[in-house]
Design a protein around this motif. Structure first.
Motif, PDB file in Angstrom:
ATOM      1  N   THR A   1      -5.056  -6.865 -10.012  1.00 45.68           N
ATOM      2  CA  THR A   1      -4.497  -5.633  -9.457  1.00 45.68           C
ATOM      3  C   THR A   1      -5.644  -4.800  -8.871  1.00 45.68           C
ATOM      4  OG1 THR A   1      -4.826  -4.397 -11.494  1.00 45.68           O
ATOM      5  CG2 THR A   1      -2.714  -5.580 -11.256  1.00 45.68           C
ATOM      6  N   ASP A   2      -5.293  -3.813  -8.075  1.00 50.22           N
ATOM      7  CA  ASP A   2      -6.324  -2.942  -7.489  1.00 50.22           C
ATOM      8  C   ASP A   2      -7.169  -2.304  -8.593  1.00 50.22           C
ATOM      9  OD1 ASP A   2      -5.420  -3.627  -5.022  1.00 50.22           O
ATOM     10  OD2 ASP A   2      -4.426  -1.711  -4.586  1.00 50.22           O
ATOM     11  N   ALA A   3      -6.500  -1.860  -9.672  1.00 48.27           N
ATOM     12  CA  ALA A   3      -7.238  -1.199 -10.762  1.00 48.27           C
ATOM     13  C   ALA A   3      -8.194  -2.182 -11.436  1.00 48.27           C
ATOM     14  CB  ALA A   3      -6.259  -0.626 -11.782  1.00 48.27           C
ATOM     15  N   GLU A   4      -7.759  -3.433 -11.565  1.00 50.13           N
ATOM     16  CA  GLU A   4      -8.604  -4.443 -12.227  1.00 50.13           C
ATOM     17  C   GLU A   4      -9.871  -4.773 -11.432  1.00 50.13           C
ATOM     18  OE1 GLU A   4      -5.289  -6.976 -14.815  1.00 50.13           O
ATOM     19  OE2 GLU A   4      -5.625  -7.480 -12.713  1.00 50.13           O
TER      20      GLU A   4
ATOM     21  N   THR B   1     -19.495  -5.276 -10.796  1.00 52.11           N
ATOM     22  CA  THR B   1     -18.061  -5.250 -11.028  1.00 52.11           C
ATOM     23  C   THR B   1     -17.431  -6.358 -10.182  1.00 52.11           C
ATOM     24  OG1 THR B   1     -17.610  -3.793  -9.172  1.00 52.11           O
ATOM     25  CG2 THR B   1     -18.133  -2.730 -11.285  1.00 52.11           C
ATOM     26  N   ARG B   2     -16.135  -6.550 -10.369  1.00 52.12           N
ATOM     27  CA  ARG B   2     -15.416  -7.532  -9.539  1.00 52.12           C
ATOM     28  C   ARG B   2     -15.491  -7.138  -8.063  1.00 52.12           C
ATOM     29  NH1 ARG B   2     -10.818  -7.206 -13.989  1.00 52.12           N
ATOM     30  NH2 ARG B   2     -11.130  -9.197 -15.068  1.00 52.12           N
ATOM     31  N   ARG B   3     -15.581  -5.830  -7.810  1.00 48.63           N
ATOM     32  CA  ARG B   3     -15.709  -5.353  -6.426  1.00 48.63           C
ATOM     33  C   ARG B   3     -16.968  -5.894  -5.764  1.00 48.63           C
ATOM     34  NH1 ARG B   3     -13.838  -0.770  -4.512  1.00 48.63           N
ATOM     35  NH2 ARG B   3     -12.006   0.145  -5.472  1.00 48.63           N
ATOM     36  N   HIS B   4     -18.075  -5.908  -6.540  1.00 46.23           N
ATOM     37  CA  HIS B   4     -19.332  -6.433  -5.989  1.00 46.23           C
ATOM     38  C   HIS B   4     -19.185  -7.915  -5.631  1.00 46.23           C
ATOM     39  CE1 HIS B   4     -20.986  -2.862  -8.093  1.00 46.23           C
ATOM     40  NE2 HIS B   4     -21.925  -2.901  -7.162  1.00 46.23           N
ATOM     41  N   VAL B   5     -18.512  -8.656  -6.520  1.00 45.36           N
ATOM     42  CA  VAL B   5     -18.342 -10.095  -6.283  1.00 45.36           C
ATOM     43  C   VAL B   5     -17.525 -10.321  -5.013  1.00 45.36           C
ATOM     44  CG1 VAL B   5     -17.377 -12.237  -7.202  1.00 45.36           C
ATOM     45  CG2 VAL B   5     -18.550 -10.648  -8.738  1.00 45.36           C
ATOM     46  N   ALA B   6     -16.421  -9.580  -4.871  1.00 45.32           N
ATOM     47  CA  ALA B   6     -15.558  -9.739  -3.692  1.00 45.32           C
ATOM     48  C   ALA B   6     -16.312  -9.359  -2.420  1.00 45.32           C
ATOM     49  CB  ALA B   6     -14.297  -8.891  -3.848  1.00 45.32           C
TER      50      ALA B   6
ATOM     51  N   LEU C   1     -15.656   0.161  -1.064  1.00 44.56           N
ATOM     52  CA  LEU C   1     -14.501   0.159  -0.149  1.00 44.56           C
ATOM     53  C   LEU C   1     -13.195   0.325  -0.930  1.00 44.56           C
ATOM     54  CD1 LEU C   1     -15.483  -2.842   2.189  1.00 44.56           C
ATOM     55  CD2 LEU C   1     -15.455  -0.421   2.830  1.00 44.56           C
ATOM     56  N   SER C   2     -12.166   0.792  -0.243  1.00 43.03           N
ATOM     57  CA  SER C   2     -10.845   0.871  -0.878  1.00 43.03           C
ATOM     58  C   SER C   2     -10.378  -0.557  -1.169  1.00 43.03           C
ATOM     59  CB  SER C   2      -9.857   1.555   0.059  1.00 43.03           C
ATOM     60  OG  SER C   2      -9.577   0.705   1.152  1.00 43.03           O
ATOM     61  N   PRO C   3      -9.486  -0.718  -2.158  1.00 45.87           N
ATOM     62  CA  PRO C   3      -9.029  -2.081  -2.474  1.00 45.87           C
ATOM     63  C   PRO C   3      -8.503  -2.822  -1.242  1.00 45.87           C
ATOM     64  CG  PRO C   3      -8.327  -0.583  -4.189  1.00 45.87           C
ATOM     65  CD  PRO C   3      -8.957   0.267  -3.116  1.00 45.87           C
ATOM     66  N   ILE C   4      -7.736  -2.147  -0.408  1.00 47.94           N
ATOM     67  CA  ILE C   4      -7.159  -2.833   0.755  1.00 47.94           C
ATOM     68  C   ILE C   4      -8.254  -3.269   1.727  1.00 47.94           C
ATOM     69  CG2 ILE C   4      -6.578  -0.629   1.928  1.00 47.94           C
ATOM     70  CD1 ILE C   4      -4.238  -3.505   2.266  1.00 47.94           C
ATOM     71  N   ALA C   5      -9.253  -2.407   1.915  1.00 45.94           N
ATOM     72  CA  ALA C   5     -10.363  -2.744   2.820  1.00 45.94           C
ATOM     73  C   ALA C   5     -11.197  -3.896   2.260  1.00 45.94           C
ATOM     74  CB  ALA C   5     -11.241  -1.522   3.054  1.00 45.94           C
ATOM     75  N   LEU C   6     -11.367  -3.879   0.945  1.00 45.04           N
ATOM     76  CA  LEU C   6     -12.136  -4.940   0.285  1.00 45.04           C
ATOM     77  C   LEU C   6     -11.414  -6.282   0.424  1.00 45.04           C
ATOM     78  CD1 LEU C   6     -14.726  -5.196  -1.418  1.00 45.04           C
ATOM     79  CD2 LEU C   6     -13.343  -4.763  -3.446  1.00 45.04           C
TER      80      LEU C   6
ATOM     81  N   ASP D   1     -16.725 -15.978 -11.748  1.00 45.84           N
ATOM     82  CA  ASP D   1     -17.342 -14.682 -12.063  1.00 45.84           C
ATOM     83  C   ASP D   1     -16.352 -13.520 -11.998  1.00 45.84           C
ATOM     84  OD1 ASP D   1     -19.806 -15.836 -12.509  1.00 45.84           O
ATOM     85  OD2 ASP D   1     -20.414 -15.651 -10.409  1.00 45.84           O
ATOM     86  N   LEU D   2     -15.227 -13.695 -11.317  1.00 45.02           N
ATOM     87  CA  LEU D   2     -14.214 -12.630 -11.278  1.00 45.02           C
ATOM     88  C   LEU D   2     -13.624 -12.391 -12.672  1.00 45.02           C
ATOM     89  CD1 LEU D   2     -12.341 -13.369  -7.902  1.00 45.02           C
ATOM     90  CD2 LEU D   2     -13.828 -11.407  -8.412  1.00 45.02           C
ATOM     91  N   ASP D   3     -13.894 -13.312 -13.609  1.00 47.27           N
ATOM     92  CA  ASP D   3     -13.507 -13.165 -15.006  1.00 47.27           C
ATOM     93  C   ASP D   3     -12.008 -12.889 -15.156  1.00 47.27           C
ATOM     94  OD1 ASP D   3     -13.800 -13.128 -17.715  1.00 47.27           O
ATOM     95  OD2 ASP D   3     -14.546 -11.067 -17.834  1.00 47.27           O
ATOM     96  N   ASN D   4     -11.261 -13.760 -14.520  1.00 50.95           N
ATOM     97  CA  ASN D   4      -9.822 -13.551 -14.447  1.00 50.95           C
ATOM     98  C   ASN D   4      -9.099 -14.846 -14.790  1.00 50.95           C
ATOM     99  OD1 ASN D   4      -7.459 -12.183 -13.740  1.00 50.95           O
ATOM    100  ND2 ASN D   4      -7.528 -12.994 -11.649  1.00 50.95           N
ATOM    101  N   GLY D   5      -9.729 -15.665 -15.611  1.00 49.90           N
ATOM    102  CA  GLY D   5      -9.077 -16.903 -16.052  1.00 49.90           C
ATOM    103  C   GLY D   5      -9.594 -18.154 -15.378  1.00 49.90           C
ATOM    104  N   ALA D   6     -10.272 -18.029 -14.242  1.00 47.86           N
ATOM    105  CA  ALA D   6     -10.825 -19.225 -13.594  1.00 47.86           C
ATOM    106  C   ALA D   6     -12.008 -19.718 -14.411  1.00 47.86           C
ATOM    107  CB  ALA D   6     -11.279 -18.910 -12.174  1.00 47.86           C
ATOM    108  N   SER D   7     -12.179 -21.050 -14.472  1.00 48.77           N
ATOM    109  CA  SER D   7     -13.294 -21.590 -15.247  1.00 48.77           C
ATOM    110  C   SER D   7     -13.928 -22.752 -14.506  1.00 48.77           C
ATOM    111  CB  SER D   7     -12.818 -22.060 -16.622  1.00 48.77           C
ATOM    112  OG  SER D   7     -12.203 -23.330 -16.502  1.00 48.77           O
TER     113      SER D   7
END
Ligand code: ZN
Length: 250
Positions: A35-38, A49-54, A96-101, A155-161
Motif C-alpha cells: 500500500t502507499d503507506a507501506e 526505506t522501501r521508497r529508496h529501493v523503488a 516523491l508522492s506514491p503515485i509519482a514513485l 529487499d522490499l521485505d514484502n514476502g519475496a525471497s
C-alpha cells in the motif's frame, strides 16, 4: 518503423532478456502489493526505506537505458554523472508522492525494455562503461538489470525471497560474488558448498576451512550479505552457532 520484437536473434541473449523481464515483472508485482503507506516502511537494506529501493530501481533503469542509447548511437552517455549524483537522485526519488514513485518505476522499466527491443543486433556488441568503470558489451546490461530487479524485490521485505529467484540467476549471482572475493582474496578459509551438489566455490585449497552449506537460494542470500540464518557453518567437524558474515561483495 518501430520494431515490436527483439532485433537480436542470439538465443543466449534472448534467454537473458527473459530473466530480466521476468524479474522486472516480479519486482512490479511485489511493489504493487504494497500500500502507499507501506512504502514508508523499512526495506532490508540498512538506512533505506522501501521508497529508496523503488526509486533506485527506477533510476537504475534510466541509467541502463542511457548505456543502450550509447551503444545505439556511439555518443557517450554514462550511467550517472557521478556517484554523488546517483545517491542524490535516490534520496530525492524517495521523497516523491506514491503515485509519482510508482510511475517512475513503471515508465523507466517500459522505456528500458523498448531500448533493448529496438537495439540493432550488431549493436549489442558495442562497448559501454558501467558505473564501476568496467568496459563491457551492451549485452552485459541485461545481467546488470537482472541482478538488480530480483535482489531488490527481496529487499522490499514484502514476502519475496531468494527462493523466488530462478536457478540460473542465482547461479550466476553466486558465481559473480565468489569471483569478486577470489579476485580480492577475501574468501580465505571459506569453502562454500550447495547441499546435495558438487557445486563448490570459495577457498578450495584451504587446509582447514570453515564450510558454508545450504540450498542455492540460502547460500546466495548469505553471499549477498543478507543474513546468516539460511546457511550452516562447520569448522573442524563442529557446527557453529552462527555462520560468519559473508565477505563484502560490492
Ligand atoms: Zn542496487
Amino acid at each position: 518503423m518501430v520494431a515490436r520484437q527483439d532485433q537480436t536473434t542470439d538465443p543466449e541473449l534472448l534467454e537473458a532478456l527473459l530473466h530480466a523481464r521476468r524479474g522486472t515483472a516480479f519486482f512490479a508485482r511485489t511493489l504493487n502489493e504494497l500500500t502507499d503507506a507501506e512504502l514508508d516502511g523499512d526495506s532490508l537494506l540498512p538506512g533505506w526505506t522501501r521508497r529508496h529501493v523503488a526509486a533506485h530501481i527506477g533510476y537504475n533503469a534510466r541509467a541502463i537505458a542511457r548505456l543502450i542509447e550509447w551503444a545505439a548511437t556511439g555518443v557517450e552517455t554514462p550511467m550517472y554523472a557521478s556517484s554523488d549524483v546517483r545517491d542524490h537522485e535516490i534520496s530525492f526519488g524517495a521523497t516523491l508522492s506514491p503515485i509519482a514513485l510508482r510511475n517512475l518505476f513503471d515508465h523507466s522499466a517500459v522505456h528500458l525494455n523498448v531500448e533493448w527491443r529496438d537495439l540493432p543486433a550488431q549493436a549489442w556488441h558495442h562497448q559501454v562503461r558501467t558505473a564501476q568503470g568496467r568496459i563491457v558489451p551492451a549485452s552485459e546490461t541485461v545481467w546488470m538489470r537482472t541482478r538488480e530487479v530480483w535482489t531488490h524485490a527481496v529487499d522490499l521485505d514484502n514476502g519475496a525471497s531468494f527462493a523466488d529467484i530462478p536457478e540460473p540467476v542465482l547461479e550466476r549471482l553466486l558465481q559473480d560474488i565468489t569471483g569478486a572475493w577470489k579476485t580480492r582474496g577475501t574468501d580465505t578459509g571459506l569453502l562454500i558448498n550447495i547441499t546435495g551438489t558438487d557445486l563448490t566455490s570459495g577457498d578450495t585449497t584451504a587446509q582447514n576451512p570453515t564450510l558454508i552449506t545450504g540450498t542455492l537460494p540460502g547460500v546466495t542470500q548469505w553471499a549477498t550479505g543478507r543474513g546468516t540464518h539460511a546457511v550452516t557453518a562447520t569448522h573442524n567437524g563442529t557446527q557453529l552457532d552462527e555462520a560468519p558474515a559473508a565477505p563484502q561483495w560490492i
